[in-house]
Design a protein around this motif. Structure first.
Motif, PDB file in Angstrom:
ATOM      1  N   ARG A 353       0.765  -1.335  -0.185  1.00 56.68           N
ATOM      2  CA  ARG A 353      -0.212  -0.047   0.131  1.00 56.68           C
ATOM      3  C   ARG A 353       1.011   1.260   0.160  1.00 56.68           C
ATOM      4  O   ARG A 353       0.380   2.198   0.640  1.00 56.68           O
ATOM      5  N   LYS A 354       1.973   1.083  -0.744  1.00 61.79           N
ATOM      6  CA  LYS A 354       2.778   2.168  -0.876  1.00 61.79           C
ATOM      7  C   LYS A 354       2.799   3.061  -2.402  1.00 61.79           C
ATOM      8  O   LYS A 354       2.787   1.955  -3.163  1.00 61.79           O
ATOM      9  N   ILE A 355       2.735   4.011  -2.566  1.00 64.28           N
ATOM     10  CA  ILE A 355       2.471   4.640  -3.668  1.00 64.28           C
ATOM     11  C   ILE A 355       3.653   4.448  -4.620  1.00 64.28           C
ATOM     12  O   ILE A 355       4.649   4.860  -4.222  1.00 64.28           O
ATOM     13  N   ILE A 356       3.531   3.807  -5.827  1.00 65.84           N
ATOM     14  CA  ILE A 356       4.641   3.635  -6.487  1.00 65.84           C
ATOM     15  C   ILE A 356       4.788   4.737  -7.696  1.00 65.84           C
ATOM     16  O   ILE A 356       5.975   5.466  -7.837  1.00 65.84           O
ATOM     17  N   VAL A 357       3.619   5.437  -7.989  1.00 63.53           N
ATOM     18  CA  VAL A 357       3.727   6.680  -8.960  1.00 63.53           C
ATOM     19  C   VAL A 357       2.516   7.185  -8.969  1.00 63.53           C
ATOM     20  O   VAL A 357       1.297   6.715  -8.827  1.00 63.53           O
ATOM     21  N   LYS A 358       2.437   8.776  -9.537  1.00 64.22           N
ATOM     22  CA  LYS A 358       1.288   9.520  -9.545  1.00 64.22           C
ATOM     23  C   LYS A 358       1.437   9.997 -10.899  1.00 64.22           C
ATOM     24  O   LYS A 358       2.705  10.563 -11.308  1.00 64.22           O
TER      25      LYS A 358
END
Length: 370
Positions: A353-358
């Motif tokens: 649940r860690k953001i890879i990319v926006k």
């Protein structure tokens, strides 16, 4: 009309209520009343068996009924072992056999916020001042069922999760459920110009933690295409697509119904973007042959660590931008009654649940939403 049922935490709570009732009154319950909290209603859950194991310990069994949902937990038994205790907190909740462990959270049992709240609030109401209990939830079939889920992709191993944000289990893959989602979308589109589309519970949970207004969150399940078009017809100006990378990347390949029974294409999408980014052939092959999207991501991360490169960011940034473009193309091609001008941004997260990319658009939208 499809029949809704209840989520797994509700049956765990019902079994715990029945076991505690036996400890207090030495009488078995045939129906356990559970306050669902979300939504605010009482559910009467059948109890299959209750037994006192000792003066201070009781076991009760309920059985999962998710309604007409395509849920592999249908009919699986849920046990709750309740024991009197003399010290500590009023209600301590433990995960027994068949409840998964969270690798990314110090091996804590996969009993998430809604399930914790459901158990705590329902059981504490039954306790007199100073009384204390330990509740152990057991899923005898949990370990075997878990191998048929994507739990391991989210770092949950050796069992199932007690996951959900509500007590009601809706049939997520039926047309009836699309009607329910559309009704929710219509309600929220009347109040907000910007909305966040979450495919599943993991996205909803992470979006909450990031501080996004829950009233702007819309669950889509696998119906992303119809929901995007509906949003445009309703005049929604901005949509943030928020999802696990193994699901959301399908949109980059033009797949707008994301259930795996209908289409996959994840490894093809990843491998194509790796090739465009300039990865060497052996690494493209390694990505293409990865068993899961998470395994492919791990391979890219290992390349970055070994060579000091930035492949994860390059590949996933390209995927995120492609998702945005193809989503807006989909709206323009299918929205006969709308403007076709709804702006889309995308955020992809991993199993931890860690953001890879926006995407670039998603970064701008997050600034407005948080």
């Amino acid at each position: 009309m499809s029949r809704s049922g209840y989520t797994l935490p509700v049956f765990a709570c019902a079994a715990a209520v029945a076991a505690l009732h036996w400890l207090r009154d030495r009488q078995p319950l045939t129906l356990a009343s559970v306050d669902l909290i979300e939504p605010a209603q009482i559910a009467e859950i059948p109890i299959e068996q209750v037994a006192g194991l000792s003066e201070n310990t009781a076991l009760a069994i309920a059985r999962s009924d998710p309604g007409d949902n395509l849920d592999l937990t249908k009919d699986t038994p849920i046990w709750a072992l309740v024991e009197w205790r003399e010290a500590g907190e009023a209600v301590i909740i433990k995960g027994g056999e068949g409840i998964g462990r969270q690798l990314n959270a110090d091996n804590k049992p996969a009993i998430y916020a809604y399930a914790q709240r459901l158990l705590q609030e329902n059981l504490q109401r039954m306790l007199a001042s100073g009384e204390k209990i330990t509740v152990t939830i057991i899923l005898p079939e949990g370990r075997s069922l878990a191998v048929r889920t994507s739990n391991s992709a989210f770092g949950v191993v050796e069992g199932l999760s007690l996951l959900g944000t509500t007590g009601i289990s809706q049939p997520l893959s039926t047309p009836d459920q699309l009607a329910v989602f559309r009704a929710e979308l219509q309600n929220k589109a009347s109040r907000f110009e910007s909305l966040v589309f979450c495919i599943g519970e993991n996205g909803l949970d992470l979006a909450h933690k990031l501080g996004i207004n829950p009233e702007q969150l819309v669950k889509t399940a696998n119906w992303l295409g119809p929901m995007l078009v509906e949003a445009d017809v309703l005049g929604v100006k901005e949509i943030l697509l928020f999802g696990y990378h193994g699901k959301l990347m399908k949109l980059a390949g033009g797949i707008f119904h994301t259930h795996h029974y209908l289409a996959d294409g994840r490894r093809e999408i990843l491998a194509a973007h790796c090739a465009i980014a300039g990865l060497k052939s052996p690494d493209i092959q390694a990505v293409f042959n990865s068993a899961t999207a998470e395994a492919a991501l791990t391979h890219l991360k290992s390349l970055d660590t070994a060579t000091g490169s930035d492949w994860v960011n390059q590949v996933y940034s390209a995927i995120a931008e492609t998702i945005d473009v193809r989503s807006q193309e989909y709206i323009q091609n299918h929205s006969q009654r709308g403007t076709g001008s709804t702006v889309c941004g995308s955020i992809l997260f991993d199993r931890d649940r860690k953001i890879i990319v926006k995407s670039k658009t998603a970064g701008l939208l997050m600034g407005k939403l948080c």
